[in-house]
Enzyme design. Structure first.
Site, PDB file in Angstrom:
ATOM      1  N   HIS A 196       1.934  11.864   2.097  1.00 16.14           N
ATOM      2  CA  HIS A 196       2.515  10.604   2.592  1.00 16.14           C
ATOM      3  C   HIS A 196       4.002  10.468   2.267  1.00 16.14           C
ATOM      4  CE1 HIS A 196      -1.485   9.488   3.693  1.00 16.14           C
ATOM      5  NE2 HIS A 196      -1.899   9.473   2.452  1.00 16.14           N
ATOM      6  N   HIS A 208       0.816  -1.216   0.000  1.00 15.46           N
ATOM      7  CA  HIS A 208       0.000   0.000   0.000  1.00 15.46           C
ATOM      8  C   HIS A 208       0.851   1.269   0.000  1.00 15.46           C
ATOM      9  CE1 HIS A 208      -3.505   2.436   0.230  1.00 15.46           C
ATOM     10  NE2 HIS A 208      -3.100   3.006   1.355  1.00 15.46           N
TER      11      HIS A 208
HETATM   12 FE   LIG Z   1      -3.856   4.881   2.088  1.00 11.38          FE
END
Ligand SMILES: [Fe+2]
Length: 457
Positions: free
Chosen positions: A328, A318
């Site tokens: 992220h 992921h």
């Molecule tokens: Fe995610």
């Protein structure tokens, strides 16, 4: 030579050197696409929409989905939900429509999550199937019965052609619907799903009904072809404030995986072989550092890979290991440190990830020489390294991750913040055609193409 001539000669050398540098830069620098679009608002489709329609008849099976049920593609796990009663967990199946000469008995389960109570979730294994064969199957009884079909993959063979779709972070907005519809026109035979499925956890108190609506939403594809499941952060659902302290509870109840067939101890990491591909699924949100079960399993599974039989070695996870988006940023760094040297050693062809809601493809690069004191801090071109592809752009309610780093890193080949999906067409043991398809104006627009040469052959 006079001083003037020497100076002129040096100037010419310098001039050609600068031109050479510019050319090299043009050849190797990546592309940051200027295309930006959010065609529909990033909000979930209303629950009473036809996209989530419940089958008419009493207690009819809904949310039907299939996945590979063994190591080599001769088994399928059929899953579905009945809402008002346990019903039957039996699947009838056969090679001709309306002639179901085989039957298999499954089991049902259910769960609660805070104040949500799930329906009866059925899982049934159909095994001993023939390769490369169309099977029809029927679930439910009487007027409530429903019928579907699937095609088994060809036998494991290094030259078996096969087309995978890659979808991540799908959710259930109109952008998600666009991605799904475009994928269904792509000719993909199996989806490699790289995590973050329903986004039900975004709702206050966690709305399990959004797991149910997502199940009905994706049924149009996943009832007819396997989706290979990777768990993302939206599947963790750790909510001690609601008294829910186990992790991955709804995901694990709803989505079976054939983990035991690859000697894994957890449904969250496992491997399958399909046609000419060996696919390894990892869990970004389970322990993976040295000596953990996932670390042991991956070390052993990589030894089991036989590139003579399955030349294409593909890894799913992921959180991306390489990502130049501000969203992220560096979240995959600890897994990169744990596993990157193995991926290079075993010459993994390509690693697909999601999580970042944008698209990005890398060159073949590695950063395995960096060891804190070496000073080699930057990724370098590495012919043995995988290509890293982030496809977290399925179209969920969190919207796009539009901010890439201002300067595109040398390792990044192409990046664009818009919605889409990918397809990977394995042609034979040496060549595969990969493309990323942007969702655009209701049409599928192939945007990033590359031909992969197999890393082993
Ligand atoms: Fe995610």
């Amino acid at each position: 030579m006079s001083k003037v001539a020497a100076l002129q000669s040096s100037f010419h050398l310098l001039f050609f050197f600068v031109i050479f540098l510019c050319l090299v830069n043009t050849i190797f620098s990546g592309v940051t696409s200027s295309f930006t679009r959010s065609e529909w608002p990033a909000v979930d489709i209303p629950l009473d929409s036809k996209e989530f329609a419940v089958p008419n008849n009493q207690n009819a099976p809904q949310q039907v989905h299939i996945t590979q049920g063994d190591y080599d593609g001769k088994a399928v796990i059929v899953s579905w939900v009945t809402n008002t009663g346990p019903g039957s967990s039996e699947v009838l199946y056969g090679k001709s429509q309306n002639k179901y000469d085989h039957g298999a008995q499954g089991k049902s389960t259910n769960y609660t999550f805070f104040d949500y109570k799930s329906g009866y979730i059925h899982h049934c294994l159909l095994d001993g199937l023939e390769h490369d064969t169309k099977y029809y199957y029927k679930i439910g009884t009487g007027d409530s019965a429903r019928e579907f079909w699937f095609q088994t993959p060809p036998e494991i063979n290094p030259d078996a052609p096969y087309t995978f779709g890659i979808i991540g972070d799908l959710g259930q907005t109109y952008n998600s619907l666009s991605t799904l519809e475009h994928y269904m026109q792509s000719g993909g035979q199996t989806v490699l799903f790289v995590g973050d499925l329903s986004y039900a956890d975004r709702y206050e108190c966690n709305n399990g009904t959004r797991w149910d609506s997502w199940g009905r939403f994706v049924e149009r594809s996943v009832a007819y072809q396997p989706w290979i499941w990777t768990a993302g952060n939206h599947e963790i659902e750790y909510r001690p404030d609601l008294g829910e302290v186990s992790t991955f509870k709804p995901f694990l109840h709803r989505h079976a995986t054939p983990y035991e067939a690859s000697q894994s101890s957890s449904p969250l990491w496992y491997a399958i072989r399909r046609a000419s591909a060996h696919i390894i699924v990892l869990s970004s949100y389970s322990p993976f550092v040295v000596y953990t079960p996932q670390w042991h399993w991956l070390r052993d599974e990589l030894k089991r890979v036989d590139r003579e039989k399955t030349p294409w070695l593909i890894v799913l996870m992921h959180a991306p290991l390489y990502n130049s988006n501000e969203g992220h940023y560096m979240e995959g760094e600890s897994m990169r440190v744990a596993f990157e040297s193995w991926f290079v050693h075993y010459k993994v062809d390509v690693i697909f990830a999601g999580h970042v809601h944008a698209y990005e493809r890398s060159y073949r690069i590695s950063n395995i020489n960096y060891n804190i004191t070496s000073g080699s801090r930057y990724p370098v071109p590495d012919k043995s390294a995988p290509v890293y592809i982030t496809v977290g752009d399925g179209g969920n309610q969190e919207g796009l991750a539009v901010r890439f780093s201002e300067v595109q890193p040398d390792y990044s080949a192409f990046r664009e913040a818009s919605y889409g999906h990918s397809t990977l067409e394995l042609k034979n043991r040496t060549h595969a055609f990969y493309r990323w398809n942007r969702n655009d104006d209701g049409k599928q627009v192939p945007t990033d193409n590359v031909i992969f040469h197999n890393q082993y052959w």
